[in-house]
Design a protein around this motif. Structure first.
Motif, PDB file in Angstrom:
ATOM      1  N   LEU A  12      -4.568  11.862  -7.631  1.00 23.86           N
ATOM      2  CA  LEU A  12      -3.404  11.088  -7.198  1.00 23.86           C
ATOM      3  C   LEU A  12      -2.862  11.612  -5.869  1.00 23.86           C
ATOM      4  CD1 LEU A  12      -1.332  10.612 -10.502  1.00 23.86           C
ATOM      5  CD2 LEU A  12      -2.724   8.909  -9.330  1.00 23.86           C
ATOM      6  N   PHE A  13      -2.808  12.945  -5.754  1.00 23.39           N
ATOM      7  CA  PHE A  13      -2.243  13.559  -4.558  1.00 23.39           C
ATOM      8  C   PHE A  13      -3.051  13.191  -3.311  1.00 23.39           C
ATOM      9  CE2 PHE A  13      -1.948  17.144  -1.575  1.00 23.39           C
ATOM     10  CZ  PHE A  13      -0.576  17.208  -1.390  1.00 23.39           C
ATOM     11  N   PHE A  14      -4.363  13.416  -3.364  1.00 24.20           N
ATOM     12  CA  PHE A  14      -5.197  13.149  -2.200  1.00 24.20           C
ATOM     13  C   PHE A  14      -5.311  11.651  -1.899  1.00 24.20           C
ATOM     14  CE2 PHE A  14      -7.265  17.400  -3.138  1.00 24.20           C
ATOM     15  CZ  PHE A  14      -6.655  18.030  -2.066  1.00 24.20           C
ATOM     16  N   ASP A  15      -5.214  10.828  -2.949  1.00 22.06           N
ATOM     17  CA  ASP A  15      -5.320   9.386  -2.767  1.00 22.06           C
ATOM     18  C   ASP A  15      -4.050   8.798  -2.159  1.00 22.06           C
ATOM     19  OD1 ASP A  15      -7.032   7.096  -3.104  1.00 22.06           O
ATOM     20  OD2 ASP A  15      -5.629   6.383  -4.637  1.00 22.06           O
ATOM     21  N   SER A  16      -2.954   9.543  -2.227  1.00 24.13           N
ATOM     22  CA  SER A  16      -1.671   9.013  -1.754  1.00 24.13           C
ATOM     23  C   SER A  16      -1.256   9.537  -0.384  1.00 24.13           C
ATOM     24  CB  SER A  16      -0.564   9.326  -2.769  1.00 24.13           C
ATOM     25  OG  SER A  16      -0.427  10.720  -2.947  1.00 24.13           O
ATOM     26  N   ILE A  17      -1.465  10.836  -0.112  1.00 21.54           N
ATOM     27  CA  ILE A  17      -0.903  11.418   1.110  1.00 21.54           C
ATOM     28  C   ILE A  17      -1.508  10.823   2.381  1.00 21.54           C
ATOM     29  CG2 ILE A  17      -0.250  13.597   0.035  1.00 21.54           C
ATOM     30  CD1 ILE A  17      -2.744  14.861   1.254  1.00 21.54           C
ATOM     31  N   ARG A  18      -2.731  10.302   2.294  1.00 18.92           N
ATOM     32  CA  ARG A  18      -3.353   9.747   3.503  1.00 18.92           C
ATOM     33  C   ARG A  18      -2.651   8.463   3.961  1.00 18.92           C
ATOM     34  NH1 ARG A  18      -9.258   8.948   1.353  1.00 18.92           N
ATOM     35  NH2 ARG A  18      -8.651  10.878   0.331  1.00 18.92           N
ATOM     36  N   ASN A  19      -1.861   7.848   3.062  1.00 20.46           N
ATOM     37  CA  ASN A  19      -1.168   6.598   3.391  1.00 20.46           C
ATOM     38  C   ASN A  19       0.331   6.796   3.628  1.00 20.46           C
ATOM     39  OD1 ASN A  19      -3.533   4.920   3.006  1.00 20.46           O
ATOM     40  ND2 ASN A  19      -3.279   5.263   0.806  1.00 20.46           N
ATOM     41  N   LEU A  20       0.775   8.061   3.682  1.00 22.08           N
ATOM     42  CA  LEU A  20       2.199   8.325   3.812  1.00 22.08           C
ATOM     43  C   LEU A  20       2.483   9.220   5.017  1.00 22.08           C
ATOM     44  CD1 LEU A  20       3.034   9.068   0.054  1.00 22.08           C
ATOM     45  CD2 LEU A  20       3.549   6.973   1.316  1.00 22.08           C
TER      46      LEU A  20
ATOM     47  N   MET B  80       0.829  -1.208   0.000  1.00 22.82           N
ATOM     48  CA  MET B  80       0.000   0.000   0.000  1.00 22.82           C
ATOM     49  C   MET B  80       0.864   1.259   0.000  1.00 22.82           C
ATOM     50  SD  MET B  80      -3.057   1.359   0.046  1.00 22.82           S
ATOM     51  CE  MET B  80      -4.201   0.095   0.614  1.00 22.82           C
ATOM     52  N   GLN B  81       1.921   1.268   0.854  1.00 22.52           N
ATOM     53  CA  GLN B  81       2.767   2.444   0.932  1.00 22.52           C
ATOM     54  C   GLN B  81       3.564   2.655  -0.349  1.00 22.52           C
ATOM     55  OE1 GLN B  81       6.051   2.697   3.805  1.00 22.52           O
ATOM     56  NE2 GLN B  81       5.221   4.656   4.459  1.00 22.52           N
ATOM     57  N   VAL B  82       4.029   1.563  -0.975  1.00 19.57           N
ATOM     58  CA  VAL B  82       4.783   1.671  -2.226  1.00 19.57           C
ATOM     59  C   VAL B  82       3.909   2.285  -3.311  1.00 19.57           C
ATOM     60  CG1 VAL B  82       5.935   0.396  -4.067  1.00 19.57           C
ATOM     61  CG2 VAL B  82       6.325  -0.236  -1.682  1.00 19.57           C
ATOM     62  N   GLN B  83       2.668   1.834  -3.402  1.00 18.77           N
ATOM     63  CA  GLN B  83       1.737   2.394  -4.385  1.00 18.77           C
ATOM     64  C   GLN B  83       1.495   3.878  -4.123  1.00 18.77           C
ATOM     65  OE1 GLN B  83      -1.793  -0.025  -4.137  1.00 18.77           O
ATOM     66  NE2 GLN B  83      -1.002  -1.580  -5.535  1.00 18.77           N
ATOM     67  N   ALA B  84       1.353   4.226  -2.851  1.00 14.61           N
ATOM     68  CA  ALA B  84       1.119   5.619  -2.487  1.00 14.61           C
ATOM     69  C   ALA B  84       2.328   6.478  -2.848  1.00 14.61           C
ATOM     70  CB  ALA B  84       0.824   5.729  -0.990  1.00 14.61           C
ATOM     71  N   ILE B  85       3.534   5.959  -2.621  1.00 10.08           N
ATOM     72  CA  ILE B  85       4.758   6.692  -2.969  1.00 10.08           C
ATOM     73  C   ILE B  85       4.831   6.929  -4.474  1.00 10.08           C
ATOM     74  CG2 ILE B  85       7.276   6.491  -3.128  1.00 10.08           C
ATOM     75  CD1 ILE B  85       7.217   5.147  -0.378  1.00 10.08           C
ATOM     76  N   ILE B  86       4.485   5.891  -5.251  1.00  7.20           N
ATOM     77  CA  ILE B  86       4.498   6.015  -6.713  1.00  7.20           C
ATOM     78  C   ILE B  86       3.485   7.066  -7.171  1.00  7.20           C
ATOM     79  CG2 ILE B  86       3.988   4.833  -8.888  1.00  7.20           C
ATOM     80  CD1 ILE B  86       5.089   2.276  -7.583  1.00  7.20           C
ATOM     81  N   LYS B  87       2.279   7.012  -6.594  1.00  5.20           N
ATOM     82  CA  LYS B  87       1.236   7.962  -6.964  1.00  5.20           C
ATOM     83  C   LYS B  87       1.644   9.405  -6.648  1.00  5.20           C
ATOM     84  CE  LYS B  87      -2.868   5.003  -6.570  1.00  5.20           C
ATOM     85  NZ  LYS B  87      -4.127   4.782  -5.819  1.00  5.20           N
ATOM     86  N   LEU B  88       2.214   9.614  -5.466  1.00  8.56           N
ATOM     87  CA  LEU B  88       2.608  10.966  -5.091  1.00  8.56           C
ATOM     88  C   LEU B  88       3.769  11.458  -5.960  1.00  8.56           C
ATOM     89  CD1 LEU B  88       2.214  13.397  -3.285  1.00  8.56           C
ATOM     90  CD2 LEU B  88       3.745  12.342  -1.606  1.00  8.56           C
ATOM     91  N   THR B  89       4.709  10.572  -6.250  1.00  6.62           N
ATOM     92  CA  THR B  89       5.846  10.941  -7.100  1.00  6.62           C
ATOM     93  C   THR B  89       5.369  11.331  -8.494  1.00  6.62           C
ATOM     94  OG1 THR B  89       7.284   9.398  -5.893  1.00  6.62           O
ATOM     95  CG2 THR B  89       8.064  10.168  -8.034  1.00  6.62           C
TER      96      THR B  89
ATOM     97  N   LEU C 148       9.017  14.094  -1.097  1.00 10.40           N
ATOM     98  CA  LEU C 148       8.534  13.869  -2.456  1.00 10.40           C
ATOM     99  C   LEU C 148       7.987  15.125  -3.124  1.00 10.40           C
ATOM    100  CD1 LEU C 148       6.841  10.339  -2.220  1.00 10.40           C
ATOM    101  CD2 LEU C 148       9.092  10.941  -3.117  1.00 10.40           C
ATOM    102  N   VAL C 149       7.523  16.108  -2.340  1.00  6.47           N
ATOM    103  CA  VAL C 149       7.014  17.332  -2.973  1.00  6.47           C
ATOM    104  C   VAL C 149       8.133  18.075  -3.700  1.00  6.47           C
ATOM    105  CG1 VAL C 149       5.062  17.672  -1.397  1.00  6.47           C
ATOM    106  CG2 VAL C 149       7.287  18.667  -0.840  1.00  6.47           C
ATOM    107  N   PHE C 150       9.378  17.756  -3.385  1.00 12.87           N
ATOM    108  CA  PHE C 150      10.495  18.411  -4.068  1.00 12.87           C
ATOM    109  C   PHE C 150      10.716  17.850  -5.477  1.00 12.87           C
ATOM    110  CE2 PHE C 150      11.390  20.040   0.101  1.00 12.87           C
ATOM    111  CZ  PHE C 150      11.977  21.264  -0.142  1.00 12.87           C
ATOM    112  N   VAL C 151       9.986  16.789  -5.830  1.00 16.01           N
ATOM    113  CA  VAL C 151      10.024  16.301  -7.208  1.00 16.01           C
ATOM    114  C   VAL C 151       9.473  17.377  -8.141  1.00 16.01           C
ATOM    115  CG1 VAL C 151       9.074  14.588  -8.820  1.00 16.01           C
ATOM    116  CG2 VAL C 151       9.862  13.866  -6.554  1.00 16.01           C
ATOM    117  N   ASP C 152       8.479  18.126  -7.654  1.00 17.32           N
ATOM    118  CA  ASP C 152       7.843  19.196  -8.436  1.00 17.32           C
ATOM    119  C   ASP C 152       8.859  20.243  -8.921  1.00 17.32           C
ATOM    120  OD1 ASP C 152       6.504  21.487  -9.268  1.00 17.32           O
ATOM    121  OD2 ASP C 152       5.388  21.760  -7.416  1.00 17.32           O
ATOM    122  N   PRO C 153       9.576  20.945  -8.036  1.00 11.76           N
ATOM    123  CA  PRO C 153      10.517  21.962  -8.527  1.00 11.76           C
ATOM    124  C   PRO C 153      11.679  21.388  -9.327  1.00 11.76           C
ATOM    125  CG  PRO C 153      10.760  21.653  -6.154  1.00 11.76           C
ATOM    126  CD  PRO C 153       9.510  20.938  -6.563  1.00 11.76           C
TER     127      PRO C 153
END
Length: 292
Positions: free
Chosen positions: A226-234, A1-10, A242-247
Protein backbone atom coordinates in the motif's frame (compact mmCIF):
# COMPACT_ATOMS: atom_id res chain seq x y z
CA UNK A 1 -6.20 8.72 -8.48
CA UNK A 2 -4.93 11.03 -5.74
CA UNK A 3 -7.91 10.29 -3.46
CA UNK A 4 -7.26 6.56 -3.77
CA UNK A 5 -3.58 7.11 -3.05
CA UNK A 6 -4.41 9.18 0.05
CA UNK A 7 -6.73 6.43 1.32
CA UNK A 8 -4.09 3.76 0.70
CA UNK A 9 -1.37 5.70 2.50
CA UNK A 10 -3.67 6.54 5.42
CA UNK A 11 -4.66 2.89 5.80
CA UNK A 12 -1.03 1.73 5.60
CA UNK A 13 0.07 4.22 8.27
CA UNK A 14 -2.90 3.34 10.52
CA UNK A 15 -2.06 -0.38 10.26
CA UNK A 16 1.62 0.24 10.90
CA UNK A 17 0.65 2.26 13.96
CA UNK A 18 -0.63 -0.96 15.52
CA UNK A 19 2.66 -2.83 15.15
CA UNK A 20 3.73 -2.04 18.72
CA UNK A 21 0.48 -3.53 20.00
CA UNK A 22 1.07 -6.68 17.92
CA UNK A 23 4.65 -7.12 19.13
CA UNK A 24 3.45 -7.27 22.74
CA UNK A 25 1.54 -10.49 21.97
CA UNK A 26 3.93 -12.33 19.63
CA UNK A 27 5.81 -13.89 22.53
CA UNK A 28 9.20 -13.71 20.78
CA UNK A 29 12.14 -11.29 21.20
CA UNK A 30 13.02 -8.45 18.82
CA UNK A 31 15.70 -10.18 16.73
CA UNK A 32 13.57 -13.24 16.00
CA UNK A 33 10.52 -11.08 15.23
CA UNK A 34 12.42 -8.92 12.75
CA UNK A 35 13.85 -12.09 11.17
CA UNK A 36 10.33 -13.45 10.60
CA UNK A 37 9.25 -10.05 9.29
CA UNK A 38 12.10 -10.01 6.77
CA UNK A 39 11.17 -13.49 5.53
CA UNK A 40 7.52 -12.54 4.97
CA UNK A 41 8.43 -9.24 3.30
CA UNK A 42 10.92 -10.91 0.97
CA UNK A 43 8.45 -13.62 -0.06
CA UNK A 44 5.39 -11.36 -0.33
CA UNK A 45 6.91 -8.43 -2.16
CA UNK A 46 9.21 -10.66 -4.20
CA UNK A 47 6.16 -12.56 -5.46
CA UNK A 48 4.36 -9.32 -6.37
CA UNK A 49 7.49 -8.09 -8.13
CA UNK A 50 7.58 -11.29 -10.18
CA UNK A 51 3.82 -11.37 -10.91
CA UNK A 52 3.72 -7.75 -12.07
CA UNK A 53 6.54 -8.39 -14.50
CA UNK A 54 8.79 -5.84 -12.86
CA UNK A 55 11.58 -8.35 -12.24
CA UNK A 56 12.06 -8.91 -15.98
CA UNK A 57 12.30 -5.20 -16.76
CA UNK A 58 14.37 -4.18 -13.71
CA UNK A 59 17.50 -2.20 -14.55
CA UNK A 60 20.37 -2.99 -12.21
CA UNK A 61 23.07 -0.52 -11.27
CA UNK A 62 25.95 -1.83 -9.16
CA UNK A 63 26.38 1.38 -7.15
CA UNK A 64 22.62 1.60 -6.50
CA UNK A 65 22.51 -2.03 -5.34
CA UNK A 66 25.36 -1.46 -2.85
CA UNK A 67 23.71 1.71 -1.55
CA UNK A 68 20.43 -0.18 -1.18
CA UNK A 69 22.21 -2.96 0.71
CA UNK A 70 23.71 -0.42 3.14
CA UNK A 71 20.28 1.16 3.52
CA UNK A 72 18.92 -2.33 4.24
CA UNK A 73 21.41 -2.79 7.10
CA UNK A 74 20.22 0.49 8.62
CA UNK A 75 16.55 -0.45 8.13
CA UNK A 76 16.90 -3.84 9.83
CA UNK A 77 18.81 -2.37 12.79
CA UNK A 78 16.11 0.30 13.05
CA UNK A 79 13.44 -2.42 13.34
CA UNK A 80 15.43 -4.45 15.89
CA UNK A 81 16.06 -1.46 18.13
CA UNK A 82 12.44 -0.28 17.89
CA UNK A 83 11.09 -3.70 18.89
CA UNK A 84 13.61 -3.91 21.74
CA UNK A 85 12.35 -0.51 22.92
CA UNK A 86 8.79 -1.88 22.87
CA UNK A 87 9.98 -4.68 25.17
CA UNK A 88 11.31 -2.24 27.77
CA UNK A 89 8.97 0.78 27.71
CA UNK A 90 5.47 1.84 26.75
CA UNK A 91 4.64 2.05 23.04
CA UNK A 92 3.76 5.74 23.33
CA UNK A 93 7.14 6.68 24.77
CA UNK A 94 9.08 4.50 22.30
CA UNK A 95 7.17 5.71 19.24
CA UNK A 96 7.54 9.36 20.24
CA UNK A 97 11.32 9.04 20.57
CA UNK A 98 11.39 7.00 17.34
CA UNK A 99 9.75 9.88 15.48
CA UNK A 100 12.72 12.11 16.29
CA UNK A 101 14.18 10.65 13.07
CA UNK A 102 13.49 13.75 10.89
CA UNK A 103 15.49 15.82 13.37
CA UNK A 104 18.42 13.40 13.07
CA UNK A 105 18.18 13.60 9.26
CA UNK A 106 18.52 17.36 9.59
CA UNK A 107 21.58 16.96 11.82
CA UNK A 108 23.15 14.39 9.48
CA UNK A 109 22.75 16.80 6.59
CA UNK A 110 24.48 19.53 8.58
CA UNK A 111 27.33 17.28 9.73
CA UNK A 112 28.00 15.15 6.64
CA UNK A 113 26.89 17.42 3.80
CA UNK A 114 27.63 20.80 5.39
CA UNK A 115 24.01 21.82 4.81
CA UNK A 116 22.89 25.01 6.49
CA UNK A 117 20.60 24.91 9.50
CA UNK A 118 18.33 27.86 10.20
CA UNK A 119 18.04 29.30 13.68
CA UNK A 120 14.47 28.01 13.86
CA UNK A 121 15.68 24.49 12.98
CA UNK A 122 18.26 24.60 15.76
CA UNK A 123 15.60 25.77 18.22
CA UNK A 124 13.18 23.04 17.11
CA UNK A 125 15.92 20.42 17.50
CA UNK A 126 16.64 21.63 21.03
CA UNK A 127 12.93 21.54 21.90
CA UNK A 128 12.65 17.98 20.54
CA UNK A 129 15.56 16.88 22.72
CA UNK A 130 13.92 18.48 25.75
CA UNK A 131 10.63 16.79 24.85
CA UNK A 132 12.33 13.37 24.67
CA UNK A 133 13.70 13.91 28.20
CA UNK A 134 10.22 14.74 29.48
CA UNK A 135 8.46 11.84 27.78
CA UNK A 136 10.88 9.20 29.04
CA UNK A 137 10.09 10.35 32.58
CA UNK A 138 13.69 11.06 33.45
CA UNK A 139 12.66 12.46 36.85
CA UNK A 140 11.86 8.89 37.95
CA UNK A 141 15.40 7.60 37.39
CA UNK A 142 17.93 7.68 40.21
CA UNK A 143 20.95 6.75 38.08
CA UNK A 144 22.21 6.50 34.51
CA UNK A 145 21.96 2.70 34.73
CA UNK A 146 18.23 2.96 35.37
CA UNK A 147 17.86 5.30 32.40
CA UNK A 148 19.85 3.00 30.10
CA UNK A 149 17.82 -0.05 31.19
CA UNK A 150 14.52 1.75 30.60
CA UNK A 151 14.60 1.23 26.83
CA UNK A 152 15.46 4.87 26.15
CA UNK A 153 18.74 3.97 24.42
CA UNK A 154 16.99 1.38 22.20
CA UNK A 155 14.36 3.93 21.17
CA UNK A 156 17.01 6.55 20.50
CA UNK A 157 19.06 4.08 18.42
CA UNK A 158 15.93 3.14 16.45
CA UNK A 159 15.41 6.84 15.62
CA UNK A 160 19.06 7.26 14.60
CA UNK A 161 19.00 4.22 12.30
CA UNK A 162 15.63 5.27 10.87
CA UNK A 163 17.25 8.61 10.06
CA UNK A 164 20.23 6.82 8.47
CA UNK A 165 17.76 4.77 6.41
CA UNK A 166 16.01 7.91 5.15
CA UNK A 167 19.31 9.74 4.61
CA UNK A 168 20.82 6.87 2.60
CA UNK A 169 17.66 6.21 0.57
CA UNK A 170 17.84 9.76 -0.83
CA UNK A 171 20.62 8.51 -3.12
CA UNK A 172 18.60 5.56 -4.46
CA UNK A 173 16.64 6.40 -7.59
CA UNK A 174 17.60 3.77 -10.14
CA UNK A 175 15.73 0.80 -8.64
CA UNK A 176 12.02 0.07 -8.39
CA UNK A 177 10.33 0.06 -4.97
CA UNK A 178 9.97 -3.73 -5.17
CA UNK A 179 13.67 -4.24 -5.93
CA UNK A 180 14.68 -1.84 -3.17
CA UNK A 181 12.57 -3.57 -0.51
CA UNK A 182 13.44 -7.08 -1.70
CA UNK A 183 17.18 -6.37 -1.39
CA UNK A 184 16.76 -4.73 2.03
CA UNK A 185 14.70 -7.50 3.59
CA UNK A 186 16.87 -10.23 2.04
CA UNK A 187 19.86 -8.49 3.68
CA UNK A 188 17.91 -8.67 6.95
CA UNK A 189 17.51 -12.45 6.66
CA UNK A 190 21.26 -12.91 6.14
CA UNK A 191 22.15 -10.45 8.92
CA UNK A 192 19.92 -11.90 11.60
CA UNK A 193 20.12 -15.63 10.86
CA UNK A 194 23.33 -16.17 12.93
CA UNK A 195 21.77 -14.38 15.92
CA UNK A 196 18.37 -16.10 15.95
CA UNK A 197 17.49 -18.43 18.78
CA UNK A 198 14.96 -20.77 17.17
CA UNK A 199 14.13 -22.27 20.56
CA UNK A 200 11.94 -19.20 21.23
CA UNK A 201 9.45 -20.52 18.67
CA UNK A 202 8.81 -23.65 20.75
CA UNK A 203 5.74 -23.66 22.96
CA UNK A 204 4.10 -20.65 21.36
CA UNK A 205 0.30 -20.52 21.50
CA UNK A 206 -2.03 -20.15 18.53
CA UNK A 207 -2.58 -16.53 19.59
CA UNK A 208 1.19 -15.91 19.49
CA UNK A 209 1.40 -17.33 15.97
CA UNK A 210 -1.55 -15.23 14.78
CA UNK A 211 0.17 -12.06 15.97
CA UNK A 212 3.49 -13.19 14.45
CA UNK A 213 1.79 -13.89 11.12
CA UNK A 214 -0.04 -10.57 11.37
CA UNK A 215 3.24 -8.72 11.92
CA UNK A 216 4.81 -10.45 8.94
CA UNK A 217 1.97 -10.51 6.41
CA UNK A 218 -0.06 -7.42 7.35
CA UNK A 219 2.49 -5.01 8.83
CA UNK A 220 5.22 -5.80 6.36
CA UNK A 221 3.93 -7.29 3.12
CA UNK A 222 0.49 -5.65 2.84
CA UNK A 223 1.51 -2.30 4.38
CA UNK A 224 4.60 -1.96 2.19
CA UNK A 225 2.51 -2.75 -0.90
CA UNK A 226 0.00 0.00 0.00
CA UNK A 227 2.79 2.40 0.95
CA UNK A 228 4.82 2.05 -2.24
CA UNK A 229 1.68 1.99 -4.41
CA UNK A 230 0.49 5.29 -2.95
CA UNK A 231 3.49 7.58 -2.38
CA UNK A 232 4.38 7.75 -6.09
CA UNK A 233 1.05 9.56 -6.70
CA UNK A 234 1.28 12.01 -3.80
CA UNK A 235 3.22 15.18 -3.08
CA UNK A 236 5.91 15.28 -0.40
CA UNK A 237 3.74 17.56 1.75
CA UNK A 238 0.78 15.14 1.79
CA UNK A 239 3.06 12.19 2.56
CA UNK A 240 4.75 14.15 5.37
CA UNK A 241 1.37 14.85 6.97
CA UNK A 242 -0.11 11.37 6.59
CA UNK A 243 2.89 9.55 8.11
CA UNK A 244 1.81 11.09 11.42
CA UNK A 245 -1.23 8.78 11.35
CA UNK A 246 1.23 6.06 12.47
CA UNK A 247 2.27 7.55 15.86
CA UNK A 248 -1.27 8.83 16.56
CA UNK A 249 -2.72 5.32 16.16
CA UNK A 250 0.14 3.81 18.18
CA UNK A 251 -0.38 6.18 21.10
CA UNK A 252 -4.19 5.79 21.03
CA UNK A 253 -3.92 1.98 21.10
CA UNK A 254 -1.40 2.19 23.94
CA UNK A 255 -3.79 4.35 25.96
CA UNK A 256 -7.09 2.61 25.08
CA UNK A 257 -6.00 -1.05 25.04
CA UNK A 258 -2.72 -1.33 26.95
CA UNK A 259 -3.80 1.18 29.62
CA UNK A 260 -0.85 3.56 29.27
CA UNK A 261 -1.54 6.69 31.32
CA UNK A 262 0.88 9.51 30.51
CA UNK A 263 1.51 12.04 33.22
CA UNK A 264 1.48 15.80 32.60
CA UNK A 265 5.19 16.00 31.76
CA UNK A 266 4.95 13.08 29.31
CA UNK A 267 1.99 14.70 27.55
CA UNK A 268 4.00 17.91 27.30
CA UNK A 269 6.94 15.92 25.92
CA UNK A 270 4.74 14.36 23.20
CA UNK A 271 3.39 17.79 22.22
CA UNK A 272 6.90 19.32 22.10
CA UNK A 273 8.31 16.50 19.94
CA UNK A 274 5.54 16.35 17.34
CA UNK A 275 4.96 20.10 17.37
CA UNK A 276 8.63 20.76 16.63
CA UNK A 277 8.77 18.12 13.88
CA UNK A 278 5.68 19.56 12.17
CA UNK A 279 7.24 23.01 12.47
CA UNK A 280 10.43 21.77 10.79
CA UNK A 281 8.50 20.04 8.00
CA UNK A 282 6.11 22.81 7.06
CA UNK A 283 7.70 26.15 7.98
CA UNK A 284 8.97 27.96 4.84
CA UNK A 285 12.73 28.27 4.92
CA UNK A 286 14.13 31.81 5.23
CA UNK A 287 17.18 33.01 3.44
CA UNK A 288 18.99 33.96 6.62
CA UNK A 289 20.56 30.90 8.19
CA UNK A 290 23.31 29.73 10.47
CA UNK A 291 26.02 27.37 9.42
CA UNK A 292 25.43 23.87 10.83
Amino acid sequence: MQVQAIIKLTVSMAIFGSIGFFTKYTGIPAVELVFVRCIFATLFLGSLWLLTGGLKTERWDKKQVWTTALCGVFLVLNWVFLFKAFEEMSISVAISIYNLAPIFVLLLGAILLAEKMTLSAIMATTICFFGSILIVGIEHFQSLDQLFNSGFIWALLSAIFYALTMFTSKNINGLSSYALTFIQTAIGIVMLLPFCDFAVFEGLTMTNWLFILGTGIIHTGFVYYLFFDSIRNLSTIIVSVLVFVDPVVAILLDILILSFRPDTLQILGIILIFGSILYILFKPQRKSSLEG
